[in-house]
Enzyme design. Structure first.
Site, mmCIF file in Angstrom:
data_model
loop_
_atom_site.group_PDB
_atom_site.id
_atom_site.type_symbol
_atom_site.label_atom_id
_atom_site.label_comp_id
_atom_site.label_asym_id
_atom_site.label_seq_id
_atom_site.Cartn_x
_atom_site.Cartn_y
_atom_site.Cartn_z
ATOM 1 N N SER A 211 101.909 -2.063 14.240
ATOM 2 C CA SER A 211 101.666 -2.676 15.681
ATOM 3 C C SER A 211 100.870 -1.364 16.090
ATOM 4 O O SER A 211 100.058 -1.013 15.714
ATOM 5 C CB SER A 211 102.779 -3.032 16.254
ATOM 6 O OG SER A 211 102.493 -4.056 17.246
ATOM 7 N N HIS A 344 105.890 -10.649 13.329
ATOM 8 C CA HIS A 344 104.992 -9.452 13.435
ATOM 9 C C HIS A 344 105.950 -8.573 12.925
ATOM 10 O O HIS A 344 107.210 -8.170 13.196
ATOM 11 C CB HIS A 344 104.631 -9.265 14.987
ATOM 12 C CG HIS A 344 103.730 -8.100 15.334
ATOM 13 N ND1 HIS A 344 102.765 -7.725 14.716
ATOM 14 C CD2 HIS A 344 104.132 -6.972 16.308
ATOM 15 C CE1 HIS A 344 102.291 -6.514 15.176
ATOM 16 N NE2 HIS A 344 103.003 -6.353 16.306
#
Ligand SMILES: *[C@@H]1O[C@H](CO)[C@@H](O)[C@H](O)[C@H]1NC(C)=O
Ligand SMILES: *[C@@H]1O[C@H](CO)[C@@H](O)[C@H](O)[C@H]1NC(C)=O
Ligand SMILES: *[C@@H]1O[C@H](CO)[C@@H](O)[C@H](O)[C@H]1NC(C)=O
Length: 394
Positions: A211, A344
Site C-alpha cells: 500500500s 488489501h
C-alpha cells in the site's frame, strides 16, 4: 466477481541471465536538466527512449544515461532530491543493526531488526521491508525491518518535514517521504556493506512494502542500483499506477486515487509535485518510467483488484513499463500480477509460486523461468497509451 483472465505476453526469449548486470558508470552530463526546462504536454505516456533534447536512445549505454535523466526528472517534478551523506556507520548486536548517519556535523541513528530464516545458510539474501512484511516468509531469506515512519512521518499531510531525515537536511528539504525512505534504505545498505557479523549477503538484496509502503518500496528500488529485486505490493497510484491513466479512470467515473487527491492526503511526494497535479499531462515522467528506473534489475509488481488502487491504471502503466525490459532484452526480470478477491495487503496463496520464482532467480541466482509473467483481469489496450517505438538495445 470478475473472472480472472491471465494475459501472458510472450516476448522475445532472453538469454538465461543469472544475476542482474551491474550498472555501468555514465558521463557526468547525464541527468543535467536545464533549469528553464519546460516539459511539453503529452496525454499519453512519455517516451522512455528519447532524451528531453530530442536525441534517441540507441544503445544500453545511452539508456543508462537516459535513466539518470529520468531520475533527475522525477526529482525535479515529483519526488524531490535524494541527498548524499558525509558518513555512515553500522553496529550490530542482538539481531539489530544500528545505522548512524552523519551529515554537515549532525547525526541521526535508527535501528533495523533482522529476522533470520529457520532454514538456509549464511550469508543470507535479505528482503528489506518498509513496515511489517505483507509477503509470506521465504525459505533461506532474511527480512530486515526498515523503520520508515521514523525516517519520514506519514500519518497525514501535516507530518511533512517530520522524521530523522528532516533533522539532518532541514524541514524544508525537497524530498517527500518516499524519497526520504529511499535515502534511509540506501544508508541501511551502506551500513550492511561495512558491518561485520550480520550474516547478510549484500549482493542479494530485495525490498518490499504494501500500500503506502508499496509506493515507498517502488521508489526505493528505483533509486538504488544495489537492490536486485523490488516487490511493490498493492501500491496503486503513486506506485505502480500512472498519473495520466488514473485521471482518465477517474474521469470515466471510478473512485480511484489521483495526483490531485494524493497531495492532500499525505507527505509521500515532494511539494514540487503540487503545481502539476491539476495538469498531469504536462509531466515529463509517469510511473511506467519508475519501472524503467528499476530495469534491468528484478521487479515483481503485486497488485489487487480494488478500485482505489486502479487495476486498469496499474496494468496499463506496468504493461508499458515492461516495454523497457523488452528493449533491454531482460523480460525475465519483470513481472506484474494482479489477483483480486482478497483483503488489501493480504497476500493470496495463488501468487506465491510467482514470488518464489522471482526470489529464487534474483536473490539466489538460480536458473528459473520467470519470463512473461503478466496477470490481469482487465481488458487493456497498451497502444492507446504509448505512441513511440520500442527499440532493441545492445
Ligand atoms: C537501538 O536498539 C538498542 C537495543 O534495543 C537501543 O539501546 C537503542 O537505543 C536503539 N537505538 C535507536 C536509535 O533506536
Ligand atoms: C521553511 O519554509 C518556510 C515557508 O517557506 C519559511 O518560512 C521558513 O523560514 C523555512 N525554514 C527554513 C529552516 O529554511
Ligand atoms: C477488449 O476491448 C476491445 C476494444 O477496446 C474490444 O474490441 C474487445 O472485444 C474487448 N475484449 C474483451 C474480452 O472484452
Amino acid at each position: 466477481m470478475v473472472s480472472l483472465l491471465a494475459t501472458v505476453l510472450c516476448l522475445a526469449v532472453a538469454p538465461l541471465a543469472t544475476a542482474y548486470p551491474k550498472a555501468e558508470a555514465v558521463e557526468a552530463r547525464c541527468g543535467n536538466i536545464p533549469s528553464n526546462y519546460q516539459p511539453p504536454s503529452i496525454t499519453t505516456l512519455p517516451d522512455p527512449f528519447t532524451f528531453i533534447n530530442g536525441d534517441r536512445v540507441k544503445s544500453k549505454r545511452d539508456f543508462r544515461c537516459r535513466q539518470k535523466e529520468i531520475a533527475a526528472l522525477f526529482a525535479r517534478f515529483e519526488l524531490g532530491d535524494k541527498p548524499a551523506a558525509d558518513s555512515v556507520k553500522g553496529s550490530f548486536a542482538n539481531n539489530i543493526l544500528t545505522v548512524t548517519v552523519t551529515n554537515n556535523k549532525k547525526s541521526i541513528a535508527f535501528n533495523a531488526t533482522i529476522t533470520y530464516p529457520e532454514k538456509g545458510k549464511a550469508p543470507y539474501p535479505a528482503i528489506i521491508t518498509l513496515g511489517y512484511p505483507n509477503i509470506p516468509k521465504l525459505d533461506g531469506v532474511a527480512f530486515i525491518n526498515f523503520p520508515n515512519d521514523q525516517i519520514a512521518g506519514q500519518i497525514g499531510a501535516s507530518y511533512r518535514g517530520q522524521g530523522l531525515f528532516y533533522e539532518l537536511y532541514g524541514k524544508n528539504a525537497s524530498a517527500g517521504s518516499l524519497t526520504a525512505w529511499a535515502w534511509g534504505v540506501s544508508r541501511l545498505i551502506d551500513a550492511l556493506e561495512e558491518t561485520r557479523g550480520t550474516k547478510i549477503n549484500v549482493e542479494f538484496i530485495g525490498v518490499t512494502g504494501c500500500s503506502r509502503n508499496g509506493k515507498g518500496a517502488f521508489v526505493v528500488g528505483a533509486l538504488d542500483d544495489r537492490i536486485g529485486l523490488t516487490i511493490p505490493q498493492e501500491s496503486g497510484t503513486g506506485g505502480s499506477g500512472c498519473w495520466r491513466v488514473a485521471d482518465a479512470t477517474k474521469a470515466a467515473g471510478t473512485n480511484i486515487q489521483t495526483a490531485a487527491q494524493i497531495i492532500t492526503e499525505n507527505t509521500w511526494l515532494s511539494q514540487r509535485f503540487d503545481p502539476w497535479t491539476t495538469k498531469v499531462s504536462s509531466l515529463p515522467i509517469d510511473h511506467h518510467l519508475l519501472a524503467g528506473l528499476v530495469a534491468p534489475r528484478g521487479l515483481l509488481v503485486i497488485d489487487n483488484d480494488i478500485d482505489w488502487l486502479g487495476p486498469t491504471s496499474t496494468a496499463v502503466c506496468m504493461g508499458v513499463g515492461q516495454l523497457v525490459y523488452k528493449a533491454l532484452g531482460e523480460t525475465d526480470a519483470f513481472g506484474y500480477s494482479d489477483v483480486g478477491a482478497h483483503n488489501h495487503c493480504l497476500f493470496p496463496d495463488s501468487q506465491k509460486p510467482q514470488l518464489e520464482a522471482f526470489v529464487k532467480k534474483w536473490l539466489f541466482d538460480k536458473e528459473v523461468d520467470t519470463d512473461g509473467v503478466f496477470v490481469t483481469s482487465r481488458n487493456i489496450t497498451l497502444t492507446d497509451w504509448y505512441k513511440w517505438k520500442v527499440p532493441r538495445l545492445y
